[in-house]
Write a protein that holds these residues in place. Structure first.
Motif, PDB file in Angstrom:
ATOM      1  N   LEU A  15       0.202  -0.401   2.310  1.00  0.00           N
ATOM      2  CA  LEU A  15      -0.751   0.305   2.798  1.00  0.00           C
ATOM      3  C   LEU A  15      -1.513  -0.339   3.945  1.00  0.00           C
ATOM      4  CD1 LEU A  15      -1.990   1.971  -0.583  1.00  0.00           C
ATOM      5  CD2 LEU A  15      -1.178   3.143   1.371  1.00  0.00           C
ATOM      6  N   ASN A  16      -1.468  -1.722   3.520  1.00  0.00           N
ATOM      7  CA  ASN A  16      -2.337  -2.480   4.775  1.00  0.00           C
ATOM      8  C   ASN A  16      -1.586  -2.637   5.977  1.00  0.00           C
ATOM      9  OD1 ASN A  16      -4.926  -3.392   3.467  1.00  0.00           O
ATOM     10  ND2 ASN A  16      -3.818  -4.587   2.095  1.00  0.00           N
ATOM     11  N   SER A  17      -0.245  -2.858   5.949  1.00  0.00           N
ATOM     12  CA  SER A  17       0.491  -3.057   6.735  1.00  0.00           C
ATOM     13  C   SER A  17       0.991  -1.752   7.609  1.00  0.00           C
ATOM     14  CB  SER A  17       2.006  -3.793   6.562  1.00  0.00           C
ATOM     15  OG  SER A  17       2.874  -3.117   5.771  1.00  0.00           O
ATOM     16  N   GLY A  18       1.045  -0.624   7.142  1.00  0.00           N
ATOM     17  CA  GLY A  18       1.469   0.552   7.651  1.00  0.00           C
ATOM     18  C   GLY A  18       2.790   0.876   7.221  1.00  0.00           C
ATOM     19  N   ASP A  19       3.608   0.044   6.500  1.00  0.00           N
ATOM     20  CA  ASP A  19       5.083   0.415   6.014  1.00  0.00           C
ATOM     21  C   ASP A  19       5.304   1.519   5.290  1.00  0.00           C
ATOM     22  OD1 ASP A  19       5.829  -1.856   7.608  1.00  0.00           O
ATOM     23  OD2 ASP A  19       6.161  -3.206   5.839  1.00  0.00           O
ATOM     24  N   TYR A  20       3.985   2.207   4.618  1.00  0.00           N
ATOM     25  CA  TYR A  20       4.265   3.247   3.687  1.00  0.00           C
ATOM     26  C   TYR A  20       4.535   4.409   4.382  1.00  0.00           C
ATOM     27  CZ  TYR A  20      -0.241   4.815   5.993  1.00  0.00           C
ATOM     28  OH  TYR A  20      -1.011   5.184   6.833  1.00  0.00           O
ATOM     29  N   LYS A  21       4.432   4.350   5.690  1.00  0.00           N
ATOM     30  CA  LYS A  21       4.767   5.664   6.432  1.00  0.00           C
ATOM     31  C   LYS A  21       6.218   6.106   6.304  1.00  0.00           C
ATOM     32  CE  LYS A  21       1.070   5.039  10.080  1.00  0.00           C
ATOM     33  NZ  LYS A  21       0.785   4.818  11.279  1.00  0.00           N
ATOM     34  N   GLN A  22       6.975   5.193   5.839  1.00  0.00           N
ATOM     35  CA  GLN A  22       8.603   5.651   5.547  1.00  0.00           C
ATOM     36  C   GLN A  22       8.654   6.364   4.475  1.00  0.00           C
ATOM     37  OE1 GLN A  22      10.835   2.004   4.691  1.00  0.00           O
ATOM     38  NE2 GLN A  22       9.097   0.960   4.429  1.00  0.00           N
ATOM     39  N   TYR A  23       7.828   6.348   3.556  1.00  0.00           N
ATOM     40  CA  TYR A  23       7.886   7.109   2.328  1.00  0.00           C
ATOM     41  C   TYR A  23       6.514   7.890   2.184  1.00  0.00           C
ATOM     42  CZ  TYR A  23       5.490   2.956   0.209  1.00  0.00           C
ATOM     43  OH  TYR A  23       4.675   1.866   0.081  1.00  0.00           O
ATOM     44  N   GLU A  24       5.856   8.183   3.158  1.00  0.00           N
ATOM     45  CA  GLU A  24       4.865   8.873   3.007  1.00  0.00           C
ATOM     46  C   GLU A  24       4.863  10.279   2.302  1.00  0.00           C
ATOM     47  OE1 GLU A  24       0.780  10.410   5.974  1.00  0.00           O
ATOM     48  OE2 GLU A  24       2.389   9.152   6.608  1.00  0.00           O
ATOM     49  N   SER A  25       5.735  11.103   2.644  1.00  0.00           N
ATOM     50  CA  SER A  25       6.071  12.295   1.979  1.00  0.00           C
ATOM     51  C   SER A  25       6.212  12.199   0.563  1.00  0.00           C
ATOM     52  CB  SER A  25       7.355  12.842   2.619  1.00  0.00           C
ATOM     53  OG  SER A  25       8.573  12.201   2.252  1.00  0.00           O
ATOM     54  N   GLU A  26       6.612  11.123  -0.139  1.00  0.00           N
ATOM     55  CA  GLU A  26       6.767  10.660  -1.614  1.00  0.00           C
ATOM     56  C   GLU A  26       5.794  10.493  -2.205  1.00  0.00           C
ATOM     57  OE1 GLU A  26      10.273   8.629  -2.297  1.00  0.00           O
ATOM     58  OE2 GLU A  26      10.757   8.588  -0.269  1.00  0.00           O
ATOM     59  N   LEU A  27       4.622  10.070  -1.593  1.00  0.00           N
ATOM     60  CA  LEU A  27       3.069   9.839  -2.423  1.00  0.00           C
ATOM     61  C   LEU A  27       2.731  10.715  -3.170  1.00  0.00           C
ATOM     62  CD1 LEU A  27       1.455   7.633   0.689  1.00  0.00           C
ATOM     63  CD2 LEU A  27       2.821   6.848  -1.408  1.00  0.00           C
ATOM     64  N   GLN A  28       3.062  11.893  -3.193  1.00  0.00           N
ATOM     65  CA  GLN A  28       2.592  13.101  -4.108  1.00  0.00           C
ATOM     66  C   GLN A  28       2.559  12.778  -5.731  1.00  0.00           C
ATOM     67  OE1 GLN A  28       3.568  17.173  -3.562  1.00  0.00           O
ATOM     68  NE2 GLN A  28       3.560  16.933  -1.116  1.00  0.00           N
ATOM     69  N   GLU A  29       3.850  12.246  -5.943  1.00  0.00           N
ATOM     70  CA  GLU A  29       4.136  11.913  -7.383  1.00  0.00           C
ATOM     71  C   GLU A  29       4.213  10.424  -7.337  1.00  0.00           C
ATOM     72  OE1 GLU A  29       4.382  14.226  -9.868  1.00  0.00           O
ATOM     73  OE2 GLU A  29       4.074  16.054  -8.209  1.00  0.00           O
ATOM     74  N   LEU A  30       3.324   9.540  -7.987  1.00  0.00           N
ATOM     75  CA  LEU A  30       3.440   8.074  -7.794  1.00  0.00           C
ATOM     76  C   LEU A  30       3.435   7.459  -9.439  1.00  0.00           C
ATOM     77  CD1 LEU A  30       0.805   6.765  -5.099  1.00  0.00           C
ATOM     78  CD2 LEU A  30       3.284   6.450  -5.289  1.00  0.00           C
ATOM     79  N   GLU A  31       4.186   6.566  -9.711  1.00  0.00           N
ATOM     80  CA  GLU A  31       4.147   5.808 -10.682  1.00  0.00           C
ATOM     81  C   GLU A  31       3.998   4.354 -10.288  1.00  0.00           C
ATOM     82  OE1 GLU A  31       6.909   4.221 -14.602  1.00  0.00           O
ATOM     83  OE2 GLU A  31       7.534   5.913 -13.598  1.00  0.00           O
ATOM     84  N   ILE A  32       2.815   3.732 -10.592  1.00  0.00           N
ATOM     85  CA  ILE A  32       2.377   2.759 -10.166  1.00  0.00           C
ATOM     86  C   ILE A  32       2.358   1.682 -11.370  1.00  0.00           C
ATOM     87  CG2 ILE A  32       0.554   1.372  -9.004  1.00  0.00           C
ATOM     88  CD1 ILE A  32      -0.671   3.889  -8.022  1.00  0.00           C
ATOM     89  N   THR A  33       3.194   0.669 -10.917  1.00  0.00           N
ATOM     90  CA  THR A  33       3.409  -0.341 -12.226  1.00  0.00           C
ATOM     91  C   THR A  33       2.778  -1.851 -11.886  1.00  0.00           C
ATOM     92  OG1 THR A  33       5.520  -1.150 -11.189  1.00  0.00           O
ATOM     93  CG2 THR A  33       5.784   0.552 -12.613  1.00  0.00           C
ATOM     94  N   ALA A  34       2.605  -2.360 -13.108  1.00  0.00           N
ATOM     95  CA  ALA A  34       1.910  -3.904 -12.846  1.00  0.00           C
ATOM     96  C   ALA A  34       0.591  -3.818 -12.408  1.00  0.00           C
ATOM     97  CB  ALA A  34       3.097  -4.875 -12.554  1.00  0.00           C
ATOM     98  N   MET A  35      -0.351  -2.779 -12.687  1.00  0.00           N
ATOM     99  CA  MET A  35      -1.570  -2.918 -11.949  1.00  0.00           C
ATOM    100  C   MET A  35      -2.692  -3.246 -12.671  1.00  0.00           C
ATOM    101  SD  MET A  35      -3.014   0.472 -10.032  1.00  0.00           S
ATOM    102  CE  MET A  35      -2.690   1.633 -11.203  1.00  0.00           C
ATOM    103  N   ASN A  36      -3.848  -3.915 -12.172  1.00  0.00           N
ATOM    104  CA  ASN A  36      -4.796  -4.256 -12.987  1.00  0.00           C
ATOM    105  C   ASN A  36      -6.169  -3.588 -12.354  1.00  0.00           C
ATOM    106  OD1 ASN A  36      -5.808  -5.918 -10.357  1.00  0.00           O
ATOM    107  ND2 ASN A  36      -4.827  -7.627 -11.063  1.00  0.00           N
ATOM    108  N   ASP A  37      -7.282  -3.720 -12.790  1.00  0.00           N
ATOM    109  CA  ASP A  37      -8.252  -2.972 -12.288  1.00  0.00           C
ATOM    110  C   ASP A  37      -8.527  -3.229 -10.845  1.00  0.00           C
ATOM    111  OD1 ASP A  37      -8.905  -1.946 -14.723  1.00  0.00           O
ATOM    112  OD2 ASP A  37     -10.013  -3.440 -15.544  1.00  0.00           O
ATOM    113  N   ALA A  38      -8.564  -4.176 -10.382  1.00  0.00           N
ATOM    114  CA  ALA A  38      -8.980  -4.571  -9.028  1.00  0.00           C
ATOM    115  C   ALA A  38      -7.941  -4.036  -8.236  1.00  0.00           C
ATOM    116  CB  ALA A  38      -9.046  -6.140  -8.718  1.00  0.00           C
ATOM    117  N   GLN A  39      -6.690  -4.153  -8.417  1.00  0.00           N
ATOM    118  CA  GLN A  39      -5.733  -3.414  -7.610  1.00  0.00           C
ATOM    119  C   GLN A  39      -5.721  -1.971  -7.609  1.00  0.00           C
ATOM    120  OE1 GLN A  39      -2.299  -5.209  -9.893  1.00  0.00           O
ATOM    121  NE2 GLN A  39      -1.953  -6.282  -7.926  1.00  0.00           N
TER     122      GLN A  39
END
Length: 256
Positions: A15-39
């Motif tokens: 998200l910070n670098s802009g590399d998310y644009k290659q999979y932007e269309s897939e962001l509707q359904e997200l499984e985010i792993t190894a995440m803490n409160d700050a993240q």
């Protein structure tokens, strides 16, 4: 669309670098792993900053090191499903209930003591999973969720007298709501007779007491004294355009 699995660290970096644009269309359904409160907080902030908030419809943040759902979740106004299972979740922000399109919540195996009264604003909720938590009671407003079809709450030892069915929960809500409106009208009559409240604020309260609204303060407030329920009515209405046009904080404080 299959759920996209990605670690919190990589998602933040992309998200910070802009590399998310290659999979932007897939962001509707997200499984985010190894995440803490700050993240989690950073991710929600970046979604908003990158104007991606409206794309997110399903988030699975289960089996992570989370103690809370952060402020900022309300920006995901298209969010329909939220799963935060098997974490250390202790609280839910009231802002979560601004995600009015929620249909499914899964908070299984956490440390939640309460869901929050604001849940009654999510009228599209169909499924709630809160097994194995520390719930002490269900919010009365949950009965306003007419679309609710599944409610699983096993292994909540502190839960006293939970309704045996969703219909029972809704019936309890309707009864309490009726009792609330009756008491609210009695409060209106008291202040009208004693001339202790400005006419402009009295008009707002009369309109409120006569409405069959989905989200109202809990009836127990009305059994304590007159100032607290009036304060509850005031808190609801000061957020409406009508309130700002007709009265002020000063006139309310003068009334009590």
């Amino acid at each position: 669309m299959p759920m996209m699995e990605i670690s919190a660290t990589k998602l933040i970096a992309d998200l910070n670098s802009g590399d998310y644009k290659q999979y932007e269309s897939e962001l509707q359904e997200l499984e985010i792993t190894a995440m803490n409160d700050a993240q989690f907080e950073s991710i929600l902030s970046l979604f908003f900053e990158k104007k991606l908030s409206l794309k997110i419809k399903n988030i699975n943040a289960s089996f992570s090191n989370l103690k809370k759902v952060p402020e900022g979740i309300e920006n995901l106004t298209e969010l329909q499903e939220l799963s935060v299972r098997h974490t250390a979740l202790e609280t839910l922000p009231e802002t979560l209930w601004n995600c009015r399109k929620l249909t499914c919540l899964n908070f299984e195996h956490n440390f939640l003591k309460s869901l929050g009264e604001g849940i009654g604003q999510c009228l599209h909720l169909k499924e709630i999973y809160v097994m194995d938590n520390k719930l002490e009671d269900f919010p009365y407003t949950l009965g306003a969720c007419d679309a609710l079809e599944k409610l699983f709450f096993e292994k909540n030892p502190l839960l006293p007298t939970a309704p045996k069915s969703i219909d029972g929960l809704k019936a309890r809500w309707q009864g309490l709501q009726s009792a609330y409106l009756i008491r609210a009208k009695a409060i209106v009559e008291f202040f009208r007779d004693s001339h202790q409240i400005p006419d402009d604020l009295l008009k707002i309260i009369i309109n409120y007491a006569g409405c069959d609204v989905a989200f109202t303060p809990i009836p127990e407030l009305l059994e304590k004294n007159l100032q607290k329920p009036l304060q509850a009515l005031f808190e609801v209405h000061k957020r409406t355009p009508e309130f700002s046009k007709t009265t002020t904080n000063h006139s309310f404080k003068a009334a009590i």
